[in-house]
Design a protein around this motif. Structure first.
Motif, PDB file in Angstrom:
ATOM      1  N   ALA A 213       0.871  -1.204  -0.113  1.00 54.62           N
ATOM      2  CA  ALA A 213       0.135  -0.026  -0.097  1.00 54.62           C
ATOM      3  C   ALA A 213       1.073   1.246   0.029  1.00 54.62           C
ATOM      4  CB  ALA A 213      -0.824  -0.150   1.293  1.00 54.62           C
ATOM      5  N   ASP A 214       2.092   1.179   0.723  1.00 53.91           N
ATOM      6  CA  ASP A 214       3.011   2.426   0.657  1.00 53.91           C
ATOM      7  C   ASP A 214       3.569   2.523  -0.538  1.00 53.91           C
ATOM      8  OD1 ASP A 214       2.766   2.768   3.268  1.00 53.91           O
ATOM      9  OD2 ASP A 214       4.640   1.460   3.888  1.00 53.91           O
ATOM     10  N   ARG A 215       3.774   1.195  -1.452  1.00 59.28           N
ATOM     11  CA  ARG A 215       4.116   1.316  -2.872  1.00 59.28           C
ATOM     12  C   ARG A 215       3.302   2.481  -3.794  1.00 59.28           C
ATOM     13  NH1 ARG A 215       6.534  -3.276  -6.862  1.00 59.28           N
ATOM     14  NH2 ARG A 215       6.326  -2.125  -8.867  1.00 59.28           N
ATOM     15  N   ILE A 216       1.803   1.894  -3.526  1.00 58.31           N
ATOM     16  CA  ILE A 216       0.773   2.564  -4.327  1.00 58.31           C
ATOM     17  C   ILE A 216       0.652   3.917  -4.116  1.00 58.31           C
ATOM     18  CG2 ILE A 216      -1.755   2.447  -4.765  1.00 58.31           C
ATOM     19  CD1 ILE A 216      -1.447  -0.589  -4.227  1.00 58.31           C
ATOM     20  N   TRP A 217       0.631   4.240  -2.866  1.00 51.55           N
ATOM     21  CA  TRP A 217       0.477   5.783  -2.248  1.00 51.55           C
ATOM     22  C   TRP A 217       1.830   6.505  -3.010  1.00 51.55           C
ATOM     23  CZ3 TRP A 217      -1.879   9.708  -1.233  1.00 51.55           C
ATOM     24  CH2 TRP A 217      -1.504  10.695  -0.805  1.00 51.55           C
ATOM     25  N   GLN A 218       2.917   6.029  -3.035  1.00 53.54           N
ATOM     26  CA  GLN A 218       4.099   6.677  -3.367  1.00 53.54           C
ATOM     27  C   GLN A 218       4.012   6.778  -4.916  1.00 53.54           C
ATOM     28  OE1 GLN A 218       7.270   4.259  -2.017  1.00 53.54           O
ATOM     29  NE2 GLN A 218       7.035   4.822   0.181  1.00 53.54           N
ATOM     30  N   GLU A 219       3.526   5.979  -5.713  1.00 55.40           N
ATOM     31  CA  GLU A 219       3.397   6.092  -7.185  1.00 55.40           C
ATOM     32  C   GLU A 219       2.302   6.799  -7.681  1.00 55.40           C
ATOM     33  OE1 GLU A 219       3.119   2.026  -8.374  1.00 55.40           O
ATOM     34  OE2 GLU A 219       5.240   1.599  -8.260  1.00 55.40           O
ATOM     35  N   ASN A 220       1.200   7.287  -6.913  1.00 59.08           N
ATOM     36  CA  ASN A 220       0.062   7.873  -7.065  1.00 59.08           C
ATOM     37  C   ASN A 220      -0.058   9.139  -6.498  1.00 59.08           C
ATOM     38  OD1 ASN A 220      -1.604   6.036  -8.866  1.00 59.08           O
ATOM     39  ND2 ASN A 220      -0.725   4.811  -7.450  1.00 59.08           N
ATOM     40  N   ALA A 221       0.671   9.515  -5.377  1.00 58.36           N
ATOM     41  CA  ALA A 221       0.359  10.745  -4.581  1.00 58.36           C
ATOM     42  C   ALA A 221       0.266  12.246  -5.500  1.00 58.36           C
ATOM     43  CB  ALA A 221       1.284  11.026  -3.446  1.00 58.36           C
ATOM     44  N   ARG A 222       1.147  12.079  -6.454  1.00 63.00           N
ATOM     45  CA  ARG A 222       1.333  13.358  -7.333  1.00 63.00           C
ATOM     46  C   ARG A 222       0.155  13.716  -8.241  1.00 63.00           C
ATOM     47  NH1 ARG A 222       6.049  15.995  -6.746  1.00 63.00           N
ATOM     48  NH2 ARG A 222       7.552  14.845  -5.887  1.00 63.00           N
ATOM     49  N   GLN A 223      -0.767  12.986  -8.120  1.00 60.27           N
ATOM     50  CA  GLN A 223      -2.132  13.035  -9.009  1.00 60.27           C
ATOM     51  C   GLN A 223      -3.154  13.749  -8.224  1.00 60.27           C
ATOM     52  OE1 GLN A 223      -4.731   9.684 -10.007  1.00 60.27           O
ATOM     53  NE2 GLN A 223      -3.347   8.468  -8.771  1.00 60.27           N
ATOM     54  N   TYR A 224      -2.853  14.030  -7.000  1.00 56.37           N
ATOM     55  CA  TYR A 224      -3.623  14.735  -5.918  1.00 56.37           C
ATOM     56  C   TYR A 224      -3.224  16.133  -5.659  1.00 56.37           C
ATOM     57  CZ  TYR A 224      -4.945   9.852  -5.509  1.00 56.37           C
ATOM     58  OH  TYR A 224      -5.356   8.233  -5.547  1.00 56.37           O
ATOM     59  N   SER A 225      -4.060  17.104  -5.911  1.00 59.16           N
ATOM     60  CA  SER A 225      -3.851  18.295  -5.336  1.00 59.16           C
ATOM     61  C   SER A 225      -4.010  18.528  -3.724  1.00 59.16           C
ATOM     62  CB  SER A 225      -4.675  19.226  -5.847  1.00 59.16           C
ATOM     63  OG  SER A 225      -6.089  19.174  -5.487  1.00 59.16           O
ATOM     64  N   LEU A 226      -4.823  17.458  -3.105  1.00 60.68           N
ATOM     65  CA  LEU A 226      -5.026  17.499  -1.544  1.00 60.68           C
ATOM     66  C   LEU A 226      -5.421  16.224  -1.167  1.00 60.68           C
ATOM     67  CD1 LEU A 226      -5.333  18.889   1.137  1.00 60.68           C
ATOM     68  CD2 LEU A 226      -7.810  19.565   0.436  1.00 60.68           C
ATOM     69  N   SER A 227      -4.854  15.578  -0.326  1.00 63.97           N
ATOM     70  CA  SER A 227      -5.012  14.124   0.100  1.00 63.97           C
ATOM     71  C   SER A 227      -4.552  13.910   1.714  1.00 63.97           C
ATOM     72  CB  SER A 227      -4.864  13.178  -0.896  1.00 63.97           C
ATOM     73  OG  SER A 227      -5.067  11.774  -0.442  1.00 63.97           O
ATOM     74  N   ALA A 228      -5.308  13.333   2.349  1.00 66.07           N
ATOM     75  CA  ALA A 228      -4.507  12.528   3.395  1.00 66.07           C
ATOM     76  C   ALA A 228      -3.334  11.714   3.027  1.00 66.07           C
ATOM     77  CB  ALA A 228      -5.420  11.846   4.148  1.00 66.07           C
ATOM     78  N   VAL A 229      -2.598  11.714   3.650  1.00 64.27           N
ATOM     79  CA  VAL A 229      -1.248  10.497   3.436  1.00 64.27           C
ATOM     80  C   VAL A 229      -1.725   9.186   3.562  1.00 64.27           C
ATOM     81  CG1 VAL A 229       1.041   9.980   3.883  1.00 64.27           C
ATOM     82  CG2 VAL A 229       0.530  12.711   3.815  1.00 64.27           C
ATOM     83  N   ARG A 230      -1.978   8.539   2.554  1.00 63.93           N
ATOM     84  CA  ARG A 230      -2.746   7.085   2.556  1.00 63.93           C
ATOM     85  C   ARG A 230      -1.583   6.223   2.680  1.00 63.93           C
ATOM     86  NH1 ARG A 230      -7.111  10.525   1.201  1.00 63.93           N
ATOM     87  NH2 ARG A 230      -9.186   9.575   1.496  1.00 63.93           N
TER      88      ARG A 230
END
Length: 377
Positions: A213-230
């Motif tokens: 799940a950490d890997r998925i977050w790291q690969e996708n975080a930049r598509q969000y302008s605002l998000s809790a760190v998932r």
């Protein structure tokens, strides 16, 4: 009359109980303030999450209101920040005009504590809290609501908005019992559906959020302008494995993690809307745009296997909303709001570009509370 806001301590517990009793006697206690003070430095198993509980006191040390903030790491415009959820504000001003200033005073205090503040839910723009937030310059956004009917007969026999009058109930019952309504709904949803399962992905149940799940977050975080760190530790905290109502699906592509979605078997507090239907909520997920339609497909299939009558979801991000529509979901009116403080709005500018990429849903704030309700014993 002097008023001040202070941290909730053990010495305030009798006054908090008295406050709850006054609102309960006036039939105005939508939810009680916690009656046991937290530890001085309450620890959570998730790094960066901090709860701070406050009460509003008058000159005689009577409690006239209270709220708490949950601070946690957020990803905002490709940078890490700490933002806070303004949670459960309650003021005696709702029953006694002498204390009408308590709500505004608590909000001002909260902004002093945490300028990067947001509020969620709130029941609609006409409610007192979102009206006050809007008057103070906050940005109020509706989190779009989508639903997919899986059992047309039970939907027509239970859904509140279609049963708000005797004539409507008669019509809904007639077409529901005949089976024609269910067939029509199924046909309409099938015609609306444009997305299909993408065979490059493999699906499996989520047993535990871990390094994948950490890997998925790291690969996708930049598509969000605002998000809790998932990250995995945060997800384990908000979706506890001990709560059987939660169930999730993970996608892999070529053996590598590709995305996940979290579902909730609802136990709604208010049965006026869903009646006796079994509702499943798509509450959260992280994935690249290409994988989201397959995740929605998996979520619907998992809800069917659990005999759900309806699948619901509140999502802010444009890719999730597009995927829900492409899967045949209907969009209905939303009373689930996201309010952003001036401090958050400033970081998000320009807002027109940022808003479609905000990743907020029922997994944020206290959005699951009314969907996962246990009657008090």
């Amino acid at each position: 009359m002097g008023l001040r806001v202070v941290l909730f301590e053990a010495a305030h517990e009798p006054a908090v109980r008295a406050f709850n009793a006054r609102l309960r006697a006036a039939d105005a206690l939508l939810f009680p303030l916690p009656e046991i003070a937290p530890l001085p430095n309450p620890a959570t198993p998730t790094p960066g999450i901090e709860f701070r509980h406050f009460v509003a006191l008058d000159d005689s040390c009577e409690v006239r209101g209270g709220y708490f903030i949950r601070n946690q790491p957020f990803w905002i415009r490709s940078e890490l920040h700490t933002a806070g959820h303004y949670n459960a504000p309650l003021s005696e001003g709702i029953i006694d005009k002498r204390f009408t200033a308590v709500g505004a005073m608590m909000l001002a205090h909260a902004l002093d504590q945490q300028p990067l503040l947001f509020a969620m839910g709130m029941g609609g723009k006409d409610r007192p809290l979102p009206r006050m937030l809007a008057a103070m310059g906050w940005k109020i956004l509706e989190t779009p609501f989508h639903f997919l009917v899986l059992n047309g007969r039970r939907f027509l026999r239970n859904i509140g908005p279609l049963r708000s009058s005797a004539p409507r109930r008669l019509i809904a019952d007639a077409i529901g019992l005949s089976g024609l309504g269910g067939l029509a709904l199924r046909a309409a949803q099938t015609m609306r559906a444009q997305s299909r399962w993408d065979r490059r992905y493999q699906a499996q149940p989520v047993h535990e959020f871990a390094q994948w799940a950490d890997r998925i977050w790291q690969e996708n975080a930049r598509q969000y302008s605002l998000s809790a760190v998932r990250t995995a530790d945060y997800l384990r905290y908000i979706y506890p494995a001990a709560e059987s109502a939660y169930y999730g699906i993970q996608l892999t592509e070529g053996g590598a993690p590709a995305g996940w979605v979290e579902m909730l078997e609802c136990r709604p507090r208010d049965h006026a809307y869903f009646g006796q239907m079994r509702a499943a909520a798509l509450v959260d997920g992280v994935a690249p745009k290409a994988a989201i339609p397959s995740l929605v497909h998996c979520a619907v299939q998992a809800a069917r296997e659990r005999c759900a009558d309806i699948v619901i979801s509140n999502q802010m991000h444009q890719d999730w909303n597009s995927a829900l529509k492409a899967a045949g979901f209907w969009q209905g009116p939303s009373n689930y709001l996201l309010a952003l403080s001036k401090g958050l709005c400033k970081l998000l500018e320009p807002l027109d570009e940022a808003v479609p990429r905000i990743h907020f849903n029922r997994g944020d704030g206290d959005g699951r509370v009314n969907l996962l309700y246990t009657e008090p014993s």
